[in-house]
Enzyme design. Structure first.
Site, mmCIF file in Angstrom:
data_model
loop_
_atom_site.group_PDB
_atom_site.id
_atom_site.type_symbol
_atom_site.label_atom_id
_atom_site.label_comp_id
_atom_site.label_asym_id
_atom_site.label_seq_id
_atom_site.Cartn_x
_atom_site.Cartn_y
_atom_site.Cartn_z
ATOM 1 N N ASP A 98 29.009 39.340 37.178
ATOM 2 C CA ASP A 98 27.979 40.175 36.318
ATOM 3 C C ASP A 98 27.813 39.320 34.910
ATOM 4 O O ASP A 98 26.445 39.563 34.227
ATOM 5 C CB ASP A 98 28.315 41.746 35.950
ATOM 6 C CG ASP A 98 29.652 41.940 35.306
ATOM 7 O OD1 ASP A 98 30.236 40.758 34.809
ATOM 8 O OD2 ASP A 98 29.859 43.168 34.691
ATOM 9 N N TYR B 214 53.406 21.188 49.539
ATOM 10 C CA TYR B 214 52.058 20.531 49.957
ATOM 11 C C TYR B 214 52.062 19.577 49.337
ATOM 12 O O TYR B 214 51.260 19.516 48.155
ATOM 13 C CB TYR B 214 50.985 21.798 49.913
ATOM 14 C CG TYR B 214 51.243 23.094 50.664
ATOM 15 C CD1 TYR B 214 50.665 23.239 51.864
ATOM 16 C CD2 TYR B 214 51.754 24.017 50.017
ATOM 17 C CE1 TYR B 214 50.951 24.217 52.861
ATOM 18 C CE2 TYR B 214 51.986 25.253 50.929
ATOM 19 C CZ TYR B 214 51.477 25.156 52.204
ATOM 20 O OH TYR B 214 51.782 26.219 52.801
ATOM 21 N N LYS C 109 28.654 29.672 36.544
ATOM 22 C CA LYS C 109 28.450 30.455 37.541
ATOM 23 C C LYS C 109 26.992 30.674 37.887
ATOM 24 O O LYS C 109 26.509 31.030 38.932
ATOM 25 C CB LYS C 109 29.156 31.975 37.226
ATOM 26 C CG LYS C 109 30.723 31.730 37.237
ATOM 27 C CD LYS C 109 31.439 31.490 38.659
ATOM 28 C CE LYS C 109 31.379 32.384 39.899
ATOM 29 N NZ LYS C 109 32.099 32.123 40.919
HETATM 30 P P1 NAD Z 1 41.172 33.102 39.961
HETATM 31 O O1 NAD Z 1 41.390 31.861 38.909
HETATM 32 O O2 NAD Z 1 42.515 34.093 39.963
HETATM 33 O O3 NAD Z 1 41.307 32.076 41.429
HETATM 34 C C1 NAD Z 1 40.437 31.047 41.507
HETATM 35 C C2 NAD Z 1 41.172 30.444 42.891
HETATM 36 O O4 NAD Z 1 40.332 29.182 43.021
HETATM 37 C C3 NAD Z 1 42.477 29.836 42.457
HETATM 38 O O5 NAD Z 1 43.354 30.176 43.540
HETATM 39 C C4 NAD Z 1 42.369 28.081 42.272
HETATM 40 O O6 NAD Z 1 43.362 27.550 42.685
HETATM 41 C C5 NAD Z 1 40.998 27.929 43.343
HETATM 42 N N1 NAD Z 1 40.360 27.002 42.874
HETATM 43 C C6 NAD Z 1 40.051 26.766 41.659
HETATM 44 N N2 NAD Z 1 39.270 25.447 41.574
HETATM 45 C C7 NAD Z 1 39.363 25.031 42.849
HETATM 46 C C8 NAD Z 1 38.937 23.809 43.546
HETATM 47 N N3 NAD Z 1 38.001 22.763 42.625
HETATM 48 N N4 NAD Z 1 39.056 23.744 44.854
HETATM 49 C C9 NAD Z 1 39.626 24.833 45.564
HETATM 50 N N5 NAD Z 1 40.267 25.677 44.863
HETATM 51 C C10 NAD Z 1 40.012 25.974 43.657
HETATM 52 O O7 NAD Z 1 39.885 33.928 40.147
HETATM 53 P P2 NAD Z 1 39.330 35.165 40.347
HETATM 54 O O8 NAD Z 1 39.712 36.234 39.426
HETATM 55 O O9 NAD Z 1 40.196 35.749 41.575
HETATM 56 O O10 NAD Z 1 38.112 34.963 40.913
HETATM 57 C C11 NAD Z 1 37.514 34.462 41.947
HETATM 58 C C12 NAD Z 1 36.069 34.338 42.157
HETATM 59 O O11 NAD Z 1 35.600 35.862 41.691
HETATM 60 C C13 NAD Z 1 35.472 33.627 41.146
HETATM 61 O O12 NAD Z 1 34.448 32.906 41.702
HETATM 62 C C14 NAD Z 1 35.066 34.316 39.909
HETATM 63 O O13 NAD Z 1 34.000 33.875 39.425
HETATM 64 C C15 NAD Z 1 34.527 35.543 40.700
HETATM 65 N N6 NAD Z 1 34.359 36.971 39.784
HETATM 66 C C16 NAD Z 1 35.922 37.081 39.208
HETATM 67 C C17 NAD Z 1 35.805 38.292 38.449
HETATM 68 C C18 NAD Z 1 37.131 38.789 37.622
HETATM 69 O O14 NAD Z 1 37.256 39.812 37.200
HETATM 70 N N7 NAD Z 1 38.304 38.064 37.961
HETATM 71 C C19 NAD Z 1 34.779 39.141 38.545
HETATM 72 C C20 NAD Z 1 33.581 38.813 39.355
HETATM 73 C C21 NAD Z 1 33.501 37.556 39.848
HETATM 74 O O1 TDX Z 2 43.827 38.555 24.821
HETATM 75 C C1 TDX Z 2 42.845 38.827 24.811
HETATM 76 N N1 TDX Z 2 42.220 39.814 24.130
HETATM 77 C C2 TDX Z 2 40.858 40.554 24.075
HETATM 78 O O2 TDX Z 2 40.739 41.142 23.239
HETATM 79 C C3 TDX Z 2 41.780 38.659 26.185
HETATM 80 C C4 TDX Z 2 42.365 37.697 27.192
HETATM 81 C C5 TDX Z 2 40.759 39.391 26.327
HETATM 82 N N2 TDX Z 2 40.166 40.326 25.096
HETATM 83 C C6 TDX Z 2 39.081 40.740 25.469
HETATM 84 C C7 TDX Z 2 37.842 39.892 25.836
HETATM 85 C C8 TDX Z 2 36.881 40.593 26.647
HETATM 86 O O3 TDX Z 2 36.103 41.570 25.851
HETATM 87 O O4 TDX Z 2 39.008 41.659 26.630
HETATM 88 C C9 TDX Z 2 38.025 41.498 27.486
HETATM 89 C C10 TDX Z 2 38.381 41.129 28.707
HETATM 90 O O5 TDX Z 2 38.628 39.794 28.615
HETATM 91 P P1 TDX Z 2 38.983 38.941 29.949
HETATM 92 O O6 TDX Z 2 40.201 39.636 30.685
HETATM 93 O O7 TDX Z 2 39.189 37.385 29.613
HETATM 94 O O8 TDX Z 2 37.632 38.990 31.054
HETATM 95 P P2 TDX Z 2 36.086 38.652 30.814
HETATM 96 O O9 TDX Z 2 36.028 37.434 29.665
HETATM 97 O O10 TDX Z 2 35.471 39.993 30.400
HETATM 98 O O11 TDX Z 2 35.734 38.025 32.275
HETATM 99 C C11 TDX Z 2 36.241 38.757 33.231
HETATM 100 O O12 TDX Z 2 35.448 39.411 33.954
HETATM 101 C C12 TDX Z 2 34.258 38.750 34.632
HETATM 102 C C13 TDX Z 2 36.737 37.483 34.328
HETATM 103 O O13 TDX Z 2 37.475 36.734 33.531
HETATM 104 C C14 TDX Z 2 35.655 36.843 34.850
HETATM 105 O O14 TDX Z 2 36.208 35.734 35.834
HETATM 106 C C15 TDX Z 2 34.544 37.607 35.631
HETATM 107 O O15 TDX Z 2 33.459 36.982 36.118
#
Ligand code: NAD
Ligand code: TDX
Length: 352
Positions: free
Chosen positions: A134, A349, A162
């Protein structure tokens, strides 16, 4: 059906892989992951022996490797999650985000098209499903929600990368007729998330009596979704969504960071048998994140109305389950924070 899931060793990807391997024994699930600091095969020990599962270590940025992989396995569909995902890292190292998130996505699109469409026609099984965020919509004031029609306005290098990859996916649909889907999800939380993101970092720090670094006043708002509910939404959209469409996914769970942190601290006090108020004392206000988006809130009524998806847990239930998981899985947490698993898997690996 041969389904390629990229980034399957990461946080959300491992939940998606587990869900698809268990629910669809007649699909073969290929998990392609580079195993960066965020990718961890310990996340998938419960499915690694399944006969319908194959892990492939590799980098989506490597054009010829990706082309060879598609030629070899003839994937029918792709669910693309591999990405650099942490906003703070994108502020200090933006080029890594351009490479993995933009170049990596375009490599996958190009190889999928080469494999799937000799003449502009695609098989009914072909889907390129991009998992996005988002954050591409930018930031909200105190009211309103992101809709699928909200114009893109990314603010961080992460969200710009993104947004760019979303645009490339949409362009492949418009220009080459590629059967695509995109979903844009709010902040996920749950088990197996690398402890750099807010919730697992703060659980880890409370447990170890370390300061809780709250950015600025902590009044920024995020909309939280339990990761298992995201995996189910991805399944729902993969099987039911309309080709060419975007779906917003969110939990309708808006929290000011500071309120969320206080809730987390109070649950942790109970779990760790500490006096009420003990963990809150660890809160330390630090310098705000550069360009920190103020508020995210997502309207997922399209997904709910068209495809009947609903989140399964409240935030309080999901957070408690999440805290329990981190407290029970101490070895996982110690391994990912010490880098022990990286060394182990590097040997297992070999690099390509
Ligand atoms: P993450 O960082 O936990 O995992 C990312 C994975 O991608 C890892 O396993 C990493 O090894 C792999 N990766 C990174 N670069 C790579 C490359 N060049 N080739 C192959 N593998 C690679 O991320 P996540 O939080 O699980 O997010 C997954 C997807 O969802 C992302 O595309 C992120 O933008 C999206 N997303 C995340 C959130 C969130 O809150 N975490 C929310 C909305 C969307
Ligand atoms: O140490 C911290 N202190 C703090 O105040 C961290 C790590 C974060 N924050 C705040 C920043 C944000 O307002 O907390 C909120 C959440 O932070 P993150 O966990 O870093 O998430 P955010 O930046 O919102 O992004 C996440 O949600 C959308 C994911 O990392 C993204 O991959 C996803 O797309």
């Amino acid at each position: 059906m041969n389904v390629l899931i990229t980034g399957g060793a990461g946080f959300i990807g491992s939940h998606v892989v587990r869900h698809f391997v268990n629910k669809y024994p007649h699909y073969h699930i290929f998990n392609l992951d580079k195993l960066t600091y965020a990718g961890n095969l310990e996340n998938l020990t419960d499915v690694e022996q399944a006969s319908n599962y194959t892990f492939i270590k590799g980098d989506i940025v490597d054009t010829s490797f990706i082309a060879d992989l598609f030629a070899k396995y003839k994937f029918d569909a792709v669910i693309h999650l591999a990405a650099e995902s942490h906003v703070d890292r994108s502020i200090s190292a933006p080029m890594e985000f351009v490479m993995a998130n933009v170049v990596g996505t375009v490599n996958l699109l190009a190889s999928a098209r080469d494999t799937w469409s000799k003449d502009g026609q695609y098989d009914a099984k072909n889907i390129f499903y991009h998992i996005s965020t988002d954050e591409v919509y930018g930031t909200l004031g105190d009211t309103g929600k992101f809709l699928e029609t909200t114009p893109y306005s990314p603010n961080s290098p992460y969200s710009a990368s993104k947004a760019s990859s979303d645009h490339f996916v949409r362009a492949w649909h418009h220009t080459y007729g590629m059967p695509i889907k995109i979903s844009n999800c709010s902040n996920n939380y749950g088990s197996h998330q690398f402890p750099e993101k807010l919730i697992p970092l703060f659980i880890h720090n409370v447990k170890n009596n370390k300061p809780l670094p709250v950015y600025g006043k902590g009044e920024n708002v995020r909309d939280w979704l339990y990761v298992v509910d995201h995996a189910v939404a991805i399944d729902t959209i993969f099987h039911g969504g309309t080709l060419g469409d975007t779906y917003n996914i969110g939990g309708n769970n808006e929290w000011k960071n500071i309120e969320l942190i206080k809730l987390l601290c109070s649950i942790m006090d109970k779990k760790l048998d500490r006096e009420p108020g003990t963990s809150e004392k660890l809160i330390t206000h630090v310098q705000d994140r550069a360009g920190h988006d103020w508020r995210y809130a997502i309207d997922s009524s399209k997904l709910m109305d068209e495809l009947d998806w609903r989140p399964s847990v409240t935030f309080e239930q999901g957070l408690e389950k999440t805290i329990d998981w981190y407290l029970t899985n101490e070895t996982w947490l110690n391994n990912v924070t010490s880098g022990a698993y990286q060394n182990y898997y590097k040997q297992k690996y070999s690099e390509r």
